[in-house]
Design a protein around this motif. Structure first.
Motif, PDB file in Angstrom:
ATOM      1  N   PRO A 190       0.803  -1.232   0.000  1.00  0.00           N
ATOM      2  CA  PRO A 190       0.000   0.000   0.000  1.00  0.00           C
ATOM      3  C   PRO A 190       0.838   1.286   0.000  1.00  0.00           C
ATOM      4  O   PRO A 190       0.412   2.306  -0.549  1.00  0.00           O
ATOM      5  CB  PRO A 190      -0.822  -0.116   1.292  1.00  0.00           C
ATOM      6  N   SER A 191       2.052   1.249   0.576  1.00  0.00           N
ATOM      7  CA  SER A 191       2.814   2.494   0.742  1.00  0.00           C
ATOM      8  C   SER A 191       3.218   3.119  -0.596  1.00  0.00           C
ATOM      9  O   SER A 191       3.571   4.286  -0.659  1.00  0.00           O
ATOM     10  CB  SER A 191       4.065   2.235   1.594  1.00  0.00           C
ATOM     11  N   TYR A 192       3.168   2.330  -1.688  1.00  0.00           N
ATOM     12  CA  TYR A 192       3.568   2.873  -2.992  1.00  0.00           C
ATOM     13  C   TYR A 192       2.401   3.498  -3.755  1.00  0.00           C
ATOM     14  O   TYR A 192       2.621   4.200  -4.745  1.00  0.00           O
ATOM     15  CB  TYR A 192       4.207   1.771  -3.854  1.00  0.00           C
ATOM     16  N   VAL A 193       1.168   3.207  -3.340  1.00  0.00           N
ATOM     17  CA  VAL A 193      -0.012   3.728  -4.070  1.00  0.00           C
ATOM     18  C   VAL A 193      -1.099   4.144  -3.073  1.00  0.00           C
ATOM     19  O   VAL A 193      -2.188   3.580  -3.070  1.00  0.00           O
ATOM     20  CB  VAL A 193      -0.586   2.660  -5.052  1.00  0.00           C
ATOM     21  N   MET A 194      -0.797   5.135  -2.263  1.00  0.00           N
ATOM     22  CA  MET A 194      -1.747   5.517  -1.203  1.00  0.00           C
ATOM     23  C   MET A 194      -3.085   6.005  -1.763  1.00  0.00           C
ATOM     24  O   MET A 194      -4.082   6.044  -1.051  1.00  0.00           O
ATOM     25  CB  MET A 194      -1.129   6.598  -0.302  1.00  0.00           C
ATOM     26  N   ASP A 195      -3.112   6.368  -3.064  1.00  0.00           N
ATOM     27  CA  ASP A 195      -4.384   6.833  -3.659  1.00  0.00           C
ATOM     28  C   ASP A 195      -5.254   5.654  -4.098  1.00  0.00           C
ATOM     29  O   ASP A 195      -6.375   5.852  -4.571  1.00  0.00           O
ATOM     30  CB  ASP A 195      -4.093   7.738  -4.870  1.00  0.00           C
ATOM     31  N   ARG A 196      -4.757   4.427  -3.961  1.00  0.00           N
ATOM     32  CA  ARG A 196      -5.545   3.257  -4.385  1.00  0.00           C
ATOM     33  C   ARG A 196      -5.893   2.333  -3.211  1.00  0.00           C
ATOM     34  O   ARG A 196      -6.217   1.173  -3.399  1.00  0.00           O
ATOM     35  CB  ARG A 196      -4.780   2.462  -5.452  1.00  0.00           C
ATOM     36  N   VAL A 197      -5.743   2.849  -1.993  1.00  0.00           N
ATOM     37  CA  VAL A 197      -6.071   2.028  -0.811  1.00  0.00           C
ATOM     38  C   VAL A 197      -6.905   2.860   0.154  1.00  0.00           C
ATOM     39  O   VAL A 197      -6.925   4.086   0.061  1.00  0.00           O
ATOM     40  CB  VAL A 197      -4.780   1.553  -0.065  1.00  0.00           C
ATOM     41  N   ASN A 198      -7.608   2.180   1.066  1.00  0.00           N
ATOM     42  CA  ASN A 198      -8.217   2.951   2.148  1.00  0.00           C
ATOM     43  C   ASN A 198      -7.893   2.295   3.485  1.00  0.00           C
ATOM     44  O   ASN A 198      -7.529   1.117   3.564  1.00  0.00           O
ATOM     45  CB  ASN A 198      -9.726   3.147   1.955  1.00  0.00           C
ATOM     46  N   LYS A 199      -8.000   3.113   4.527  1.00  0.00           N
ATOM     47  CA  LYS A 199      -7.636   2.646   5.870  1.00  0.00           C
ATOM     48  C   LYS A 199      -8.778   1.808   6.423  1.00  0.00           C
ATOM     49  O   LYS A 199      -9.930   2.230   6.394  1.00  0.00           O
ATOM     50  CB  LYS A 199      -7.372   3.867   6.757  1.00  0.00           C
ATOM     51  N   VAL A 200      -8.447   0.605   6.914  1.00  0.00           N
ATOM     52  CA  VAL A 200      -9.509  -0.272   7.411  1.00  0.00           C
ATOM     53  C   VAL A 200      -9.355  -0.548   8.907  1.00  0.00           C
ATOM     54  O   VAL A 200     -10.098  -1.337   9.473  1.00  0.00           O
ATOM     55  CB  VAL A 200      -9.531  -1.610   6.631  1.00  0.00           C
ATOM     56  N   GLY A 201      -8.400   0.126   9.544  1.00  0.00           N
ATOM     57  CA  GLY A 201      -8.217  -0.082  10.980  1.00  0.00           C
ATOM     58  C   GLY A 201      -6.784   0.222  11.381  1.00  0.00           C
ATOM     59  O   GLY A 201      -5.993   0.737  10.584  1.00  0.00           O
ATOM     60  N   GLN A 202      -6.490  -0.100  12.645  1.00  0.00           N
ATOM     61  CA  GLN A 202      -5.133   0.109  13.160  1.00  0.00           C
ATOM     62  C   GLN A 202      -4.728  -1.077  14.011  1.00  0.00           C
ATOM     63  O   GLN A 202      -5.579  -1.711  14.646  1.00  0.00           O
ATOM     64  CB  GLN A 202      -5.088   1.355  14.050  1.00  0.00           C
ATOM     65  N   VAL A 203      -3.432  -1.352  14.025  1.00  0.00           N
ATOM     66  CA  VAL A 203      -2.902  -2.411  14.895  1.00  0.00           C
ATOM     67  C   VAL A 203      -1.834  -1.797  15.784  1.00  0.00           C
ATOM     68  O   VAL A 203      -0.998  -1.025  15.309  1.00  0.00           O
ATOM     69  CB  VAL A 203      -2.268  -3.553  14.058  1.00  0.00           C
ATOM     70  N   ILE A 204      -1.890  -2.118  17.082  1.00  0.00           N
ATOM     71  CA  ILE A 204      -0.797  -1.704  17.970  1.00  0.00           C
ATOM     72  C   ILE A 204       0.095  -2.921  18.193  1.00  0.00           C
ATOM     73  O   ILE A 204      -0.397  -4.042  18.389  1.00  0.00           O
ATOM     74  CB  ILE A 204      -1.307  -1.131  19.321  1.00  0.00           C
ATOM     75  N   ARG A 205       1.414  -2.690  18.107  1.00  0.00           N
ATOM     76  CA  ARG A 205       2.381  -3.756  18.384  1.00  0.00           C
ATOM     77  C   ARG A 205       3.419  -3.196  19.339  1.00  0.00           C
ATOM     78  O   ARG A 205       3.941  -2.100  19.121  1.00  0.00           O
ATOM     79  CB  ARG A 205       3.060  -4.224  17.096  1.00  0.00           C
ATOM     80  N   ILE A 233      -2.827  -2.926 -11.625  1.00  0.00           N
ATOM     81  CA  ILE A 233      -2.020  -2.672 -10.411  1.00  0.00           C
ATOM     82  C   ILE A 233      -2.636  -3.513  -9.304  1.00  0.00           C
ATOM     83  O   ILE A 233      -3.834  -3.398  -9.013  1.00  0.00           O
ATOM     84  CB  ILE A 233      -2.049  -1.170 -10.027  1.00  0.00           C
ATOM     85  N   PHE A 234      -1.816  -4.371  -8.706  1.00  0.00           N
ATOM     86  CA  PHE A 234      -2.329  -5.307  -7.698  1.00  0.00           C
ATOM     87  C   PHE A 234      -1.667  -4.990  -6.357  1.00  0.00           C
ATOM     88  O   PHE A 234      -0.449  -5.130  -6.210  1.00  0.00           O
ATOM     89  CB  PHE A 234      -2.064  -6.745  -8.147  1.00  0.00           C
ATOM     90  N   VAL A 235      -2.503  -4.525  -5.416  1.00  0.00           N
ATOM     91  CA  VAL A 235      -1.974  -4.005  -4.152  1.00  0.00           C
ATOM     92  C   VAL A 235      -2.228  -5.008  -3.035  1.00  0.00           C
ATOM     93  O   VAL A 235      -3.342  -5.508  -2.884  1.00  0.00           O
ATOM     94  CB  VAL A 235      -2.651  -2.656  -3.795  1.00  0.00           C
ATOM     95  N   SER A 236      -1.190  -5.281  -2.250  1.00  0.00           N
ATOM     96  CA  SER A 236      -1.363  -6.226  -1.136  1.00  0.00           C
ATOM     97  C   SER A 236      -2.030  -5.518   0.045  1.00  0.00           C
ATOM     98  O   SER A 236      -2.075  -4.291   0.108  1.00  0.00           O
ATOM     99  CB  SER A 236      -0.004  -6.783  -0.711  1.00  0.00           C
ATOM    100  N   ARG A 237      -2.522  -6.320   0.981  1.00  0.00           N
ATOM    101  CA  ARG A 237      -3.137  -5.772   2.199  1.00  0.00           C
ATOM    102  C   ARG A 237      -2.059  -5.644   3.268  1.00  0.00           C
ATOM    103  O   ARG A 237      -1.098  -6.409   3.288  1.00  0.00           O
ATOM    104  CB  ARG A 237      -4.228  -6.708   2.708  1.00  0.00           C
ATOM    105  N   SER A 238      -2.251  -4.711   4.206  1.00  0.00           N
ATOM    106  CA  SER A 238      -1.306  -4.594   5.337  1.00  0.00           C
ATOM    107  C   SER A 238      -1.372  -5.877   6.172  1.00  0.00           C
ATOM    108  O   SER A 238      -2.407  -6.553   6.212  1.00  0.00           O
ATOM    109  CB  SER A 238      -1.705  -3.427   6.249  1.00  0.00           C
ATOM    110  N   TYR A 239      -0.269  -6.183   6.878  1.00  0.00           N
ATOM    111  CA  TYR A 239      -0.247  -7.370   7.751  1.00  0.00           C
ATOM    112  C   TYR A 239      -1.160  -7.123   8.942  1.00  0.00           C
ATOM    113  O   TYR A 239      -1.069  -6.091   9.599  1.00  0.00           O
ATOM    114  CB  TYR A 239       1.189  -7.673   8.198  1.00  0.00           C
ATOM    115  N   ASP A 240      -2.058  -8.087   9.212  1.00  0.00           N
ATOM    116  CA  ASP A 240      -3.057  -7.877  10.258  1.00  0.00           C
ATOM    117  C   ASP A 240      -2.539  -8.327  11.628  1.00  0.00           C
ATOM    118  O   ASP A 240      -1.378  -8.695  11.777  1.00  0.00           O
ATOM    119  CB  ASP A 240      -4.364  -8.598   9.901  1.00  0.00           C
ATOM    120  N   ALA A 241      -3.447  -8.305  12.608  1.00  0.00           N
ATOM    121  CA  ALA A 241      -3.025  -8.628  13.975  1.00  0.00           C
ATOM    122  C   ALA A 241      -3.050 -10.126  14.267  1.00  0.00           C
ATOM    123  O   ALA A 241      -2.779 -10.538  15.381  1.00  0.00           O
ATOM    124  CB  ALA A 241      -3.926  -7.901  14.989  1.00  0.00           C
ATOM    125  N   THR A 242      -3.368 -10.962  13.251  1.00  0.00           N
ATOM    126  CA  THR A 242      -3.389 -12.403  13.534  1.00  0.00           C
ATOM    127  C   THR A 242      -1.975 -12.873  13.871  1.00  0.00           C
ATOM    128  O   THR A 242      -0.997 -12.234  13.509  1.00  0.00           O
ATOM    129  CB  THR A 242      -3.900 -13.255  12.341  1.00  0.00           C
TER     130      THR A 242
END
Length: 448
Positions: free
Chosen positions: A284-299, A398-407
C-alpha cells in the motif's frame, strides 16, 4: 533498467516476495524494487539493535546489558507459521526451506481470569488441564472427535450438522460446551480474533480447528514454527527463488512515478529511468491513492531477561487473551521468542504484544498482556494503519497487497497472495504451479 518486464514488484514484504517468486517460476520476466536498503518492508527483521532504537526514535544507543547489537534480529510484525498451513506448503513446494531452519514454538497458552493456562496439546494434557472441569472435558473430547471425523461429503460424519447452514453457536450447543470452553476453542484453536464467527456457518470453524490439530500433530509441542534469525529470512528466501529464475532485484530505489496510460499501468520511473511493464504488484505504501484505511494495529516489542511466568520457562511461546476475558471485541496476542532462535543476545527474550486498536488509548488496551511480561527492560511501541486496496486491478493491472493484520500466523497473508494471483492471472491459485524446475547453482548442488 530501461527494459520491458512482464511484472514489476515494488516493496520486498513477504507477500510481494512470494508473488515475485511464483511469477518468476511461471516464466515471467520480473523486476523487483524497494525504496529501502533492506529486504522485508513491514515484515522485516531489524538488525543490529541500534537500528531498532533509531527506527523508534529512542535517544542514545542500547545499554551494554543488551549484548552485541549484531546478535539481534527483531521482527516488526509478530507471527508464527502453522506447521500444516499454507505458508509451510509454499515453502516446501518451492524448496525455499533449503535456505531456512525452523524451530517448533514450545507452547501455546490461553488467558483466563487473570492467569495463563497451557493450551492442551495431547489428550493426556487435555484430561489433566485445569482449564475445564471433569464433565466438561468429556464433552469437549466428544466435540474434538466429531471435528476430526467431520467430512462434508460423508453424511455419516455430520451427525445432523449442515456444514453450510448450521452456525458454530449451534454446534457448541449440540455438545453442551460452556462459555469458557467456547472462548478457548474459538480463540486458541480456531484462532478467531472476534466472536463474529459464532453466527456464521460452521464449516470454516471446523476447518480451522482441523488445521490447528493437524499442525499440532506434526511436531507435538505446539502447532507453530519459527525461522532461526527471524521472520525477515522468509521474504529473502523467496527473493532468492525469484533471482534463480531470472528475477532482477534492486534495493535503495526511490520510486518517482508509476506511469499510467489510458487507465492502465505501463511502467515505473526511478532515478530518471523508466522500466516498462504489463502488470504491477506493490504494497500500500507505494499507491496511497488506491487504498483505504480499514483499521489500526498496535504492536509493542518488549525486551526482557527472563521467560514469561507460568510458561514452564519456555524459550518461546504464544499467549492468547480472548476478548471476552478483558471486555474487548478483539483478542490480544503475545508472541515470544528468544536467544534460542538467534534473534536476541544470550539470555534475552523478545515478547511482542499485538491487537487491533479499539479506542483512543491503544497502550491502555494492551495492559493485561504487558502485566504478564513484567519486568520489561525496553519497550518499542508502534501503531500502524491497516490498508486494503480500493482498486482490484482488473483495469489498471495494479495489484496491491493488504497490510499485515493482527493475527498471530500467516494464513491471512497466504489468502491475500492467492487472491492477488487470481486477479492477476484469472485462474485459481494452484500450489503445484510453484514447483521448482531448476537447481540453485550457488552452493545448493553440494547437497543434491
Amino acid at each position: 533498467m530501461n527494459e520491458e518486464y512482464d511484472v514489476i514488484v515494488l516493496g520486498t514484504g513477504l507477500t510481494e516476495c512470494i508473488l515475485s517468486g511464483i511469477m518468476s517460476v511461471k516464466g515471467k520476466k520480473v523486476l523487483h524494487m524497494d525504496r529501502n536498503s533492506y529486504y522485508g518492508g513491514d515484515s522485516a527483521s531489524i538488525t543490529p539493535l541500534e537500528d531498532l532504537y533509531k527506527r523508534f526514535s529512542l535517544p542514545g544507543s542500547p545499554p551494554e546489558s543488551m549484548g552485541k547489537g549484531r546478535d539481534w534480529n527483531v521482527d516488526l510484525v509478530p507471527k508464527f507459521l502453522m506447521a500444516n498451513g499454507q505458508l509451510v506448503r509454499m515453502l516446501l513446494i518451492t524448496q525455499v526451506t533449503r535456505y531456512l531452519d525452523f524451530k517448533v514454538i514450545e507452547g501455546s497458552f490461553v488467558y483466563k481470569k487473570g492467569s495463563i493456562y497451557k493450551v492442551p496439546s495431547t489428550e493426556t494434557e487435555a484430561l489433566a488441564s485445569s482449564l475445564m472441569g471433569l464433565f466438561e472435558k468429556r464433552r469437549f473430547r466428544k466435540f474434538l472427535v466429531f471435528v476430526a471425523n467431520f467430512d462434508e461429503n460423508d453424511p455419516k460424519t455430520l451427525e445432523g450438522v449442515d456444514p453450510k447452514k448450521t452456525t458454530m453457536r449451534d454446534v457448541y450447543k449440540k455438545f453442551d460446551l460452556g462459555q469458557d470452553v467456547i472462548d478457548f476453542t474459538g480463540h486458541a484453536l480456531a484462532l478467531y480474533r472476534t466472536d463474529d464467527y459464532l453466527d456464521q456457518p460452521c464449516m470454516e470453524s471446523i476447518n480451522r480447528i482441523k488445521l490447528y490439530s493437524e499442525s499440532l500433530a506434526r511436531y507435538g509441542k505446539s502447532p507453530y514454527l519459527y525461522p532461526l534469525y527471524g521472520l525477515g529470512e522468509l521474504p529473502q528466501g523467496f527473493a532468492r527463488l525469484s533471482a534463480i529464475y531470472g528475477g532482477t532485484y534492486m534495493l535503495n530505489k526511490p520510486i518517482e512515478e508509476i506511469i499510467i496510460e489510458n487507465g492502465k499501468v505501463v511502467g515505473v520511473k526511478s532515478e530518471g529511468e523508466i522500466a516498462r511493464c504489463k502488470q504491477l504488484i506493490c504494497d500500500p505504501s507505494y499507491v496511497m491513492d488506491r487504498v483505504n484505511k480499514v483499521g489500526q494495529v498496535i504492536r509493542v516489542i518488549c525486551i526482557m531477561s527472563h521467560p514469561i511466568k507460568n510458561t514452564s520457562d519456555a524459550n518461546s511461546c504464544q499467549i492468547i487473551i480472548p476478548q471476552n476475558q478483558v471486555n474487548r471485541k478483539h483478542d490480544i496476542y503475545v508472541c515470544m521468542i528468544s536467544y534460542a532462535h538467534n534473534v536476541a543476545a544470550q539470555g534475552k527474550y523478545i515478547a511482542i504484544v499485538s491487537t487491533t486498536v479499539e479506542t483512543n488509548d491503544p497502550e491502555k488496551e494492551i495492559k493485561p498482556a504487558l502485566d504478564l511480561l513484567e519486568p520489561v527492560e525496553q519497550k518499542f511501541v508502534s501503531i500502524s494503519d491497516q490498508f486494503a486496496p480500493t482498486d482490484v486491478g482488473s483495469d489498471s493491472q495494479i495489484f496491491v497487497s493488504r497490510s499485515y493484520d493482527a493475527t498471530t500466523h500467516f494464513e491471512t497473508t497466504c489468502d491475500d497472495i492467492k487472491d492477488i494471483y487470481k486477479r492477476m492471472t484469472g485462474t485459481e491459485f494452484d500450489f503445484a504451479e510453484m514447483e521448482r524446475k531448476k537447481n540453485d547453482i550457488f552452493g545448493d548442488c553440494a547437497d543434491q
